[in-house]
Design an enzyme around this catalytic site. Structure first.
Site, mmCIF file in Angstrom:
data_model
loop_
_atom_site.group_PDB
_atom_site.id
_atom_site.type_symbol
_atom_site.label_atom_id
_atom_site.label_comp_id
_atom_site.label_asym_id
_atom_site.label_seq_id
_atom_site.Cartn_x
_atom_site.Cartn_y
_atom_site.Cartn_z
ATOM 1 N N GLU A 1 -0.809 -5.305 5.672
ATOM 2 C CA GLU A 1 0.485 -5.393 4.997
ATOM 3 C C GLU A 1 1.340 -6.476 5.647
ATOM 4 O OE1 GLU A 1 1.242 -0.843 3.452
ATOM 5 O OE2 GLU A 1 1.839 -1.367 5.467
ATOM 6 N N GLY B 1 0.230 5.072 6.121
ATOM 7 C CA GLY B 1 -1.097 5.141 5.498
ATOM 8 C C GLY B 1 -2.145 4.353 6.270
ATOM 9 N N ASP C 1 8.007 3.601 5.445
ATOM 10 C CA ASP C 1 8.173 4.973 5.926
ATOM 11 C C ASP C 1 9.603 5.234 6.382
ATOM 12 O OD1 ASP C 1 5.379 5.856 5.654
ATOM 13 O OD2 ASP C 1 5.052 4.174 7.010
ATOM 14 N N SER D 1 0.844 -1.208 0.000
ATOM 15 C CA SER D 1 0.000 0.000 0.000
ATOM 16 C C SER D 1 0.873 1.249 0.000
ATOM 17 C CB SER D 1 -0.899 0.022 1.238
ATOM 18 O OG SER D 1 -1.695 -1.124 1.272
#
Ligand SMILES: O=C[C@H](O)[C@H](O)[C@H](O)COP(=O)(O)O
Length: 223
Positions: free
Chosen positions: A103, A97, A84, A26
């Site tokens: 994930e 997100g 990130d 994602s």
């Protein structure tokens, strides 16, 4: 000039082989991967994807990427995901997100996990990015107090003045711990807390990291 996220995404498409079941991560970098992948699919590449978020599912459908879910298979050949923060041992912080739990489920069952990112995500030590922690809404106030006891500064994630709700119906606590010396131990302490679903620490999971920097590609592999 192409932005580095696009360059990393294009590079990742080269690792996709005909017949693969793909884990679809994602985020904006993965969205570029999906766009590039869809071009190959239109040209005849046969793959099927398992999406790690409703946003990814929506975009993949729009792009005509064939999707399945875990009722069809529990085996993923290759997962492609963003991050990130990435440290030099390829430990990650994910969840900016809010998709960290799905994930992790998708990435953990893949034979290979490739992370794609621009160079801004590479850090010498994890922790400048507040750690996303998914928690059960019931009693989240208690969970927040327990997280504080570990020395973190927690903030309940909001979006458009509303509490952010994950695809799983949970809340996200973004927690600043400062520089994280031992991400595995921090994750283990958090995951043991009642009310914590999972954390955005993905330690030892990435097999490869494709980083695009100033238009060039750097490839990092798990040692
Ligand atoms: O929950 C979101 C994911 O962990 C993303 O993969 C991560 O936030 C990176 O996103 P982006 O590619 O947009 O920087």
């Amino acid at each position: 000039m192409k932005v580095d996220k696009v360059i990393a995404a294009e590079e990742a498409v080269k690792y996709v082989k005909n017949g693969m079941t793909l884990g679809l991560g994602s985020g904006s970098t993965v969205n570029w991967f999906l766009r590039k992948l869809s071009v190959q699919v239109k040209e005849g590449l046969q793959i099927q994807g398992i999406p790690s978020s409703k946003k990814t599912e929506r975009l993949a459908k729009e792009l005509g990427i064939p999707l399945i879910d875990f009722s069809a298979t529990t085996h993923i050949d290759l997962a492609i995901d963003g991050a990130d923060e990435i440290d030099s041992s390829l430990n990650l912080i994910k969840g900016g997100g809010g998709s960290l739990v799905r994930e992790k489920v998708v990435d953990a069952c893949a034979d290979e996990l490739i992370i794609i990112a621009d160079a801004t995500k590479m850090v010498s030590q994890l922790g400048a990015f507040p750690l996303p922690i998914e928690v059960l809404p019931f009693g989240f106030e208690v969970t927040v107090e327990n997280i504080k006891k570990l020395g973190g500064i927690p903030t309940l994630r909001r979006k458009d003045d509303q509490i952010f709700v994950s695809d799983n119906g949970n809340y996200i606590i973004d927690c600043s711990f400062g520089p994280i010396d031992d991400s595995v131990t921090l994750h283990e302490k958090l995951i043991q807390m009642v009310g914590v679903i999972d954390t955005g620490i993905f330690a030892g999971m990435a097999d490869k990291v494709i980083v695009a920097r100033n238009g060039g590609i750097e490839l990092y592999s798990k040692t």
